[in-house]
Design an enzyme around this catalytic site. Sequence first.
Site, mmCIF file in Angstrom:
data_model
loop_
_atom_site.group_PDB
_atom_site.id
_atom_site.type_symbol
_atom_site.label_atom_id
_atom_site.label_comp_id
_atom_site.label_asym_id
_atom_site.label_seq_id
_atom_site.Cartn_x
_atom_site.Cartn_y
_atom_site.Cartn_z
ATOM 1 N N ARG A 213 26.772 7.807 83.741
ATOM 2 C CA ARG A 213 27.560 7.473 82.565
ATOM 3 C C ARG A 213 26.452 7.652 81.451
ATOM 4 O O ARG A 213 25.377 7.462 81.363
ATOM 5 C CB ARG A 213 27.908 6.042 82.793
ATOM 6 N N LYS B 295 26.625 -0.469 86.032
ATOM 7 C CA LYS B 295 27.456 -1.668 85.882
ATOM 8 C C LYS B 295 26.920 -2.879 86.758
ATOM 9 O O LYS B 295 26.613 -2.612 87.817
ATOM 10 C CB LYS B 295 28.830 -1.437 85.732
ATOM 11 N N HIS C 199 31.837 11.585 78.549
ATOM 12 C CA HIS C 199 32.735 11.216 79.789
ATOM 13 C C HIS C 199 33.346 12.428 80.574
ATOM 14 O O HIS C 199 33.502 12.487 81.630
ATOM 15 C CB HIS C 199 33.533 10.146 79.379
ATOM 16 N N ARG D 276 31.147 13.824 82.945
ATOM 17 C CA ARG D 276 31.091 12.905 84.228
ATOM 18 C C ARG D 276 32.186 13.587 85.133
ATOM 19 O O ARG D 276 32.338 13.597 86.400
ATOM 20 C CB ARG D 276 31.159 11.475 83.739
ATOM 21 N N HIS E 265 30.421 3.706 91.835
ATOM 22 C CA HIS E 265 31.789 2.982 91.641
ATOM 23 C C HIS E 265 31.615 1.943 92.840
ATOM 24 O O HIS E 265 31.104 2.044 93.903
ATOM 25 C CB HIS E 265 33.045 3.748 92.139
ATOM 26 N N TYR F 155 39.589 10.717 90.572
ATOM 27 C CA TYR F 155 39.045 11.957 90.087
ATOM 28 C C TYR F 155 39.949 13.249 90.798
ATOM 29 O O TYR F 155 40.261 14.303 90.764
ATOM 30 C CB TYR F 155 37.894 12.044 90.509
#
Length: 289
Positions: free
Chosen positions: A135, A159, A223, A226, A249, A258
Site C-alpha cells: 500500500r 493496517k 493503488h 498494487r 489482507h 483481484y
Amino acid sequence: MVYENEEAIRASVQHFVQERKYLTNVSPKTLLFYQCSFRAFEGSLRTAEAVKARIVDLRARGLNPISINTYLTCIQAYFTWRGEAVRFPHLKTEQKVLNTFSPEQVGRLVRFKPKGRNLTRAHAVACLLLDTGLRISEALNLAKSDIDLDNLVIRALGKGNKQRLVPFSLELRRRLWLYLKGVNGPLAFPTRSGLKVTVRNFQRDFKLLGEAVHITGIRMSPHTCRHSFACEYLRRGGNLEYLRRILGHSSILTTQKYLRSLGVADLQAAHEGLSPLTAERGRMGEGMR
C-alpha cells in the site's frame, strides 16, 4: 444492556472508541472512520431496528451502498462490543473490475529514466509497488532499516499496526540500492527536509510521472500499481494464500476480488501451466526422447 436515552448511547459510543484507541491501538485513520460512521447513524443506535431504518433513510438520501456498507462495518463492531447478537447484512453493490496497467505501460514505467528529486522518488516508489504490492501508506512509512537488501524482504507495517515480511526481486534490489545511496536520514522515501511524504503530495508526483511516461486511459494511482502486482502474480500462477499474506489482507475473501480483474484467457494460461495433465504430458514427452 438497555440504553434509556441518547446521552447513554453517546457515552457508550465514546467508551467503545476509547477502548479501540487505547486497548487495540487503532490508527488515527480508523478513529476518523469511527467518527464518520457514528455521525451517519447518530440517533439510530438504540436498537437494530433503528439502524435498519437509518439504512433505508440513507439510501433514500442518495448515499451509495458502498459507503453505507463501510459505515456498517463499524456499527456491526459496536453492537457486537455491547453484547448484542445482531447481524446487519450488507447492501448489494455493483461488482467492479479493477483496472490494471498493461504490460506495455508497466514497461514504460520501469524503463523510464527520471530527472529531479521528486520524480526520482516517485519512480522508485512505483517500482517498489509494482514489485511488492505494498500500500502507498506502507511504502511512504518505510525506514531504510526496514529494507533488507541481503535477504530480499521488506518489513512493512500494515493496517491495525500489523507487521509482515514482504519479499522482493533481485531487480528491485538493484534499483533500491542505487536509489537509497542518495537518500539521507532514516526514511527510505523522505522529503528534501527528511520528513515523511504525505500521500496527497505523493499522488501529485505520481500523476506527473504518469504524464512523463504518457500513460493515459487508466487512473494513474499508487493503488493501480498494487492491483497490477496482484493480478500479474495470479496470471503467473501464484498461490492465492501467499498473495493474501503478501498484500496483508486479513481474509482471503478480500484477496479474491483481484480475480475479477483476470479474463478467461489469463485463467486458462495459469491453468495450463499448473494442470497435472500438462505436467504428465511433459514427462511423457521427455520419456520419448
